[in-house]
Write a protein that holds these residues in place. Structure first.
Motif, mmCIF file in Angstrom:
data_model
loop_
_atom_site.group_PDB
_atom_site.id
_atom_site.type_symbol
_atom_site.label_atom_id
_atom_site.label_comp_id
_atom_site.label_asym_id
_atom_site.label_seq_id
_atom_site.Cartn_x
_atom_site.Cartn_y
_atom_site.Cartn_z
ATOM 1 N N LEU A 148 0.828 -1.206 0.000
ATOM 2 C CA LEU A 148 0.000 0.000 0.000
ATOM 3 C C LEU A 148 0.863 1.257 0.000
ATOM 4 N N GLU A 149 0.331 2.295 -0.592
ATOM 5 C CA GLU A 149 0.982 3.604 -0.576
ATOM 6 C C GLU A 149 1.217 3.985 0.889
ATOM 7 N N HIS A 150 2.415 4.487 1.187
ATOM 8 C CA HIS A 150 2.828 4.702 2.580
ATOM 9 C C HIS A 150 1.966 5.707 3.341
ATOM 10 N N GLY A 151 1.359 6.666 2.648
ATOM 11 C CA GLY A 151 0.467 7.606 3.322
ATOM 12 C C GLY A 151 -0.732 6.891 3.939
ATOM 13 N N MET A 152 -1.234 5.872 3.257
ATOM 14 C CA MET A 152 -2.341 5.078 3.812
ATOM 15 C C MET A 152 -1.898 4.386 5.094
ATOM 16 N N VAL A 153 -0.684 3.882 5.071
ATOM 17 C CA VAL A 153 -0.162 3.181 6.241
ATOM 18 C C VAL A 153 -0.005 4.160 7.407
ATOM 19 N N ARG A 154 0.537 5.327 7.134
ATOM 20 C CA ARG A 154 0.736 6.318 8.210
ATOM 21 C C ARG A 154 -0.587 6.795 8.813
ATOM 22 N N ARG A 155 -1.652 6.833 8.004
ATOM 23 C CA ARG A 155 -2.954 7.305 8.492
ATOM 24 C C ARG A 155 -3.755 6.221 9.219
ATOM 25 N N ALA A 156 -3.291 5.000 9.201
ATOM 26 C CA ALA A 156 -4.022 3.898 9.848
ATOM 27 C C ALA A 156 -4.063 4.096 11.357
ATOM 28 N N ASP A 157 -5.095 3.550 11.970
ATOM 29 C CA ASP A 157 -5.167 3.579 13.436
ATOM 30 C C ASP A 157 -4.108 2.667 14.045
ATOM 31 N N PHE A 158 -3.858 1.528 13.368
ATOM 32 C CA PHE A 158 -2.869 0.560 13.834
ATOM 33 C C PHE A 158 -2.137 -0.018 12.632
ATOM 34 N N VAL A 159 -0.849 -0.271 12.798
ATOM 35 C CA VAL A 159 -0.072 -0.990 11.797
ATOM 36 C C VAL A 159 0.400 -2.273 12.459
ATOM 37 N N LEU A 160 0.169 -3.376 11.791
ATOM 38 C CA LEU A 160 0.540 -4.682 12.321
ATOM 39 C C LEU A 160 1.962 -5.018 11.903
ATOM 40 N N ALA A 161 2.733 -5.520 12.839
ATOM 41 C CA ALA A 161 4.118 -5.889 12.560
ATOM 42 C C ALA A 161 4.188 -6.921 11.441
ATOM 43 N N PRO A 162 5.304 -6.950 10.707
ATOM 44 C CA PRO A 162 5.444 -7.912 9.604
ATOM 45 C C PRO A 162 5.422 -9.356 10.087
ATOM 46 N N ILE A 163 5.071 -10.242 9.166
ATOM 47 C CA ILE A 163 5.206 -11.677 9.409
ATOM 48 C C ILE A 163 6.678 -11.999 9.254
ATOM 49 N N ASP A 164 7.294 -12.510 10.288
ATOM 50 C CA ASP A 164 8.703 -12.887 10.216
ATOM 51 C C ASP A 164 8.811 -14.365 9.902
ATOM 52 N N GLY A 165 9.457 -14.661 8.798
ATOM 53 C CA GLY A 165 9.707 -16.056 8.455
ATOM 54 C C GLY A 165 10.959 -16.540 9.172
ATOM 55 N N LEU A 166 11.589 -17.532 8.618
ATOM 56 C CA LEU A 166 12.748 -18.127 9.284
ATOM 57 C C LEU A 166 14.086 -17.735 8.678
ATOM 58 N N ASN A 167 14.078 -17.152 7.465
ATOM 59 C CA ASN A 167 15.365 -16.907 6.826
ATOM 60 C C ASN A 167 15.504 -15.539 6.173
ATOM 61 N N GLY A 168 14.659 -14.583 6.536
ATOM 62 C CA GLY A 168 14.765 -13.239 5.992
ATOM 63 C C GLY A 168 13.998 -13.011 4.706
ATOM 64 N N TYR A 169 13.534 -14.066 4.057
ATOM 65 C CA TYR A 169 12.731 -13.909 2.845
ATOM 66 C C TYR A 169 11.347 -13.439 3.257
ATOM 67 N N ASN A 170 10.853 -12.372 2.635
ATOM 68 C CA ASN A 170 9.599 -11.774 3.068
ATOM 69 C C ASN A 170 8.792 -11.328 1.853
ATOM 70 N N HIS A 171 8.234 -12.261 1.123
ATOM 71 C CA HIS A 171 7.420 -11.902 -0.042
ATOM 72 C C HIS A 171 6.332 -12.964 -0.240
ATOM 73 N N LEU A 172 5.414 -13.026 0.728
ATOM 74 C CA LEU A 172 4.327 -13.997 0.680
ATOM 75 C C LEU A 172 3.254 -13.600 -0.324
ATOM 76 N N PRO A 173 2.564 -14.578 -0.921
ATOM 77 C CA PRO A 173 1.373 -14.233 -1.693
ATOM 78 C C PRO A 173 0.322 -13.670 -0.733
ATOM 79 N N VAL A 174 -0.444 -12.693 -1.202
ATOM 80 C CA VAL A 174 -1.358 -11.988 -0.305
ATOM 81 C C VAL A 174 -2.352 -12.929 0.363
ATOM 82 N N ARG A 175 -2.859 -13.929 -0.361
ATOM 83 C CA ARG A 175 -3.844 -14.813 0.286
ATOM 84 C C ARG A 175 -3.214 -15.651 1.384
ATOM 85 N N ALA A 176 -1.929 -16.005 1.251
ATOM 86 C CA ALA A 176 -1.251 -16.728 2.329
ATOM 87 C C ALA A 176 -1.034 -15.808 3.524
ATOM 88 N N ALA A 177 -0.633 -14.578 3.254
ATOM 89 C CA ALA A 177 -0.432 -13.612 4.346
ATOM 90 C C ALA A 177 -1.735 -13.370 5.095
#
Length: 190
Positions: A148-177
């Protein structure tokens, strides 16, 4: 948390999102996302799943697909798909989603945005899980493309921390996330 969490809604936003090189674009709707996320939303008792795209051709595509599964041959061929699609709606922009929830519930939803990156206002899963148990309406907004465009993120009431995998790779398909996030936030605790 009860089996039905109808005060919690989700939106899959296709604009404004980033592309791979950082331009703000409109991403294409993937019909497989609509099918799978509708099923995920039904599994976790989500009130409404919104597909958000300003492109009329994409809206028509999603509406036609949903009609097939709700009313057409698909409704009798696969009744569980019909059940999942009953809570799916298409909207033009996120403001239309907020207006729809507000009109139907009488309350403006608090916006929660998961992101693959950390922001200063990012909160952990236990904090957001506790928040979701309070009264009120909540809208969890997921982005497509490269986020999402970062302005939307900054205006959110809450931002949820990222999903941390096991090896630093962080590019899940949206439906899996979405499945992982909803499970962490809404599933019964073991």
């Amino acid at each position: 948390m009860t089996a039905t969490t109808s005060n919690i809604h989700i939106a899959l936003v296709h604009f404004p999102v980033y592309n791979k090189i950082g331009d703000i674009v409109t991403s294409s709707v993937t019909t497989l996302d609509v099918h799978d996320i509708s099923r995920i939303a039904r599994t976790y008792g989500i009130g409404t799943f919104y597909v958000v795209t300003p492109l009329e051709t994409q809206q028509v595509l999603v509406e036609r697909m949903m009609k097939h599964w709700r009313e057409g041959y698909g409704a009798t061929y696969n009744p569980t798909r019909k059940e999942a699609m009953l809570s799916t709606r298409v909207k033009n922009v996120l403001a239309d989603v907020v207006a729809d929830i507000t009109e139907r519930s009488g309350q403006t939803p608090k916006i929660i945005i998961p992101d693959a990156k950390s922001f200063p206002q990012s909160r952990d899963y236990p904090t957001i899980r506790e928040e979701l148990q309070k009264e009120g309406q909540y809208l969890i907004v997921f982005g497509t493309g490269w986020g999402l465009e970062h302005g939307m993120v900054r205006r959110a009431d809450f931002v949820l921390a990222p999903i941390d995998g096991l090896n630093g790779y962080n590019h899940l398909p949206v439906r899996a996330a979405i499945a992982i996030i909803l499970d962490r936030l809404l599933a019964r605790q073991a």
